[in-house]
Enzyme design. Structure first.
Site, PDB file in Angstrom:
ATOM      1  N   LYS A  40      81.072  28.623   6.297  1.00  0.00           N
ATOM      2  CA  LYS A  40      79.721  29.159   6.495  1.00  0.00           C
ATOM      3  C   LYS A  40      78.918  29.070   5.183  1.00  0.00           C
ATOM      4  CE  LYS A  40      81.107  32.394  10.205  1.00  0.00           C
ATOM      5  NZ  LYS A  40      81.237  33.825  10.590  1.00  0.00           N
ATOM      6  N   TYR A  83      77.623  29.727  19.673  1.00  0.00           N
ATOM      7  CA  TYR A  83      78.115  31.093  19.923  1.00  0.00           C
ATOM      8  C   TYR A  83      78.026  31.506  21.393  1.00  0.00           C
ATOM      9  CZ  TYR A  83      79.121  32.030  15.041  1.00  0.00           C
ATOM     10  OH  TYR A  83      79.687  32.002  13.773  1.00  0.00           O
ATOM     11  N   ASN A 135      81.565  36.424   6.271  1.00  0.00           N
ATOM     12  CA  ASN A 135      83.027  36.328   6.181  1.00  0.00           C
ATOM     13  C   ASN A 135      83.518  34.899   5.953  1.00  0.00           C
ATOM     14  OD1 ASN A 135      82.470  35.392   8.718  1.00  0.00           O
ATOM     15  ND2 ASN A 135      83.472  37.076   9.808  1.00  0.00           N
ATOM     16  N   HIS A 147      84.122  30.200  10.072  1.00  0.00           N
ATOM     17  CA  HIS A 147      84.286  30.312  11.517  1.00  0.00           C
ATOM     18  C   HIS A 147      85.538  29.528  11.899  1.00  0.00           C
ATOM     19  CE1 HIS A 147      83.805  30.061  15.837  1.00  0.00           C
ATOM     20  NE2 HIS A 147      84.098  28.770  15.700  1.00  0.00           N
ATOM     21  N   GLU A 164      83.753  23.588  21.317  1.00  0.00           N
ATOM     22  CA  GLU A 164      83.047  23.623  20.031  1.00  0.00           C
ATOM     23  C   GLU A 164      83.089  22.257  19.350  1.00  0.00           C
ATOM     24  OE1 GLU A 164      84.021  28.340  19.052  1.00  0.00           O
ATOM     25  OE2 GLU A 164      84.774  26.804  17.724  1.00  0.00           O
TER      26      GLU A 164
HETATM   27  P1  ADP Z   1      85.183  35.732  14.581  1.00  0.00           P
HETATM   28  O1  ADP Z   1      84.274  34.931  13.668  1.00  0.00           O
HETATM   29  O2  ADP Z   1      86.268  36.403  13.790  1.00  0.00           O
HETATM   30  O3  ADP Z   1      85.703  34.959  15.751  1.00  0.00           O
HETATM   31  P2  ADP Z   1      83.351  37.085  16.420  1.00  0.00           P
HETATM   32  O4  ADP Z   1      83.448  35.901  17.318  1.00  0.00           O
HETATM   33  O5  ADP Z   1      83.608  38.422  16.999  1.00  0.00           O
HETATM   34  O6  ADP Z   1      84.288  36.938  15.136  1.00  0.00           O
HETATM   35  O7  ADP Z   1      81.892  37.147  15.776  1.00  0.00           O
HETATM   36  C1  ADP Z   1      81.284  35.997  15.253  1.00  0.00           C
HETATM   37  C2  ADP Z   1      80.648  36.310  13.914  1.00  0.00           C
HETATM   38  O8  ADP Z   1      79.559  37.227  14.096  1.00  0.00           O
HETATM   39  C3  ADP Z   1      81.557  37.006  12.915  1.00  0.00           C
HETATM   40  O9  ADP Z   1      82.377  36.096  12.193  1.00  0.00           O
HETATM   41  C4  ADP Z   1      80.565  37.717  12.027  1.00  0.00           C
HETATM   42  O10 ADP Z   1      80.011  36.829  11.051  1.00  0.00           O
HETATM   43  C5  ADP Z   1      79.455  38.103  12.999  1.00  0.00           C
HETATM   44  N1  ADP Z   1      79.538  39.480  13.539  1.00  0.00           N
HETATM   45  C6  ADP Z   1      80.308  39.897  14.569  1.00  0.00           C
HETATM   46  N2  ADP Z   1      80.075  41.190  14.873  1.00  0.00           N
HETATM   47  C7  ADP Z   1      79.115  41.625  14.017  1.00  0.00           C
HETATM   48  C8  ADP Z   1      78.423  42.882  13.811  1.00  0.00           C
HETATM   49  N3  ADP Z   1      78.654  43.947  14.571  1.00  0.00           N
HETATM   50  N4  ADP Z   1      77.504  42.949  12.843  1.00  0.00           N
HETATM   51  C9  ADP Z   1      77.232  41.878  12.087  1.00  0.00           C
HETATM   52  N5  ADP Z   1      77.829  40.667  12.230  1.00  0.00           N
HETATM   53  C10 ADP Z   1      78.766  40.534  13.169  1.00  0.00           C
HETATM   54 MG    MG Z   2      84.766  34.218  17.477  1.00  0.00          MG
END
Ligand code: ADP
Ligand code: MG
Length: 201
Positions: A14, A54, A156, A159, A170
């Site tokens: 990212k 997404y 974080n 992805h 994807e």
């Molecule tokens: P992952 O990336 O671990 O698969 P998710 O699919 O649940 O996680 O969410 C996608 C991305 O959205 C996360 O990596 C994070 O950057 C962001 N995200 C998820 N939930 C939140 C939240 N409540 N507030 C802010 N950002 C969020």
């Molecule tokens: Mg995810």
């Protein structure tokens, strides 16, 4: 069914991963497992592609909201919101800004259980509680709480596809079929071949 060693997954470094100058460190962690890099590109994404990415799983909006609420409950706290769909839509909107704020790197990695292995190395969504030794746990500090306070997405670094089905969809969104390279790494002989021939002189 294709051979298990052919499982593929999508990883995106990212914009914060690029800005933190962690490209080499991140790639190293996936590469040393024995997984094989079969496609890579750097680009600045369009908002619409991020939205498509997404919403490949139509349930994601609700799931991401539920997961956020649960993250507060697990800490004995009350979430600042209660409607999962509303949270999910807000996260999607914020992600579109975050993911288009600068260059990203997209990669396809292939190997036995590639999806699961990559998720394990990447670590859980919230860096605050991601395991030590994972990329998210080792290299950043973000949390749901600070992200929600400032109304922004959790930064974080990475992805990684959540399931094999998600990975396939994807990959098809970001790569043309011919961009996925079909080649053999010499080390696959040791990782996968039935007999470890050709070692003894
Ligand atoms: P992952 O990336 O671990 O698969 P998710 O699919 O649940 O996680 O969410 C996608 C991305 O959205 C996360 O990596 C994070 O950057 C962001 N995200 C998820 N939930 C939140 C939240 N409540 N507030 C802010 N950002 C969020
Ligand atoms: Mg995810």
């Amino acid at each position: 069914m294709s051979h298990p060693k052919k499982e593929q997954t999508l990883i995106i470094i990212k914009p914060d991963g690029i800005q933190r100058t962690l490209i080499g460190e991140i790639i190293k962690r996936y590469e040393r497992t024995g997984l094989k890099l079969i496609a890579l590109k750097m680009l600045i994404a369009k908002t619409e592609t991020i939205r498509k990415h997404y919403t490949i799983d139509p349930e994601w909006i609700i799931k991401v909201g539920e997961k956020s609420i649960l993250s507060y409950e697990k800490k004995g706290l009350k979430a600042p919101y209660s409607d999962p769909e509303k949270v999910g839509n807000k996260v999607l909107k914020n992600l579109q800004g975050y993911m288009t704020s600068g260059p990203i790197i997209l990669m396809v990695w292939e190997g036995n259980q590639a999806v699961g292995i990559v998720r394990k190395i990447t670590g859980g969504t919230e860096p605050l509680v991601s395991d030590v030794g994972t990329i998210r746990g080792d290299f950043t500090v973000d949390s749901y709480q600070i992200a929600d306070t400032d109304d922004r997405p959790i930064r974080n670094l990475i992805h990684a596809s959540g399931t094999v089905d998600e990975a396939q969809k994807e990959i098809a969104l970001w790569f043309l079929k011919e961009e996925l390279l079909n080649y053999r790494l010499i080390q696959e002989q040791i990782l996968y071949d039935v007999n470890m021939d050709g070692v003894k002189e």
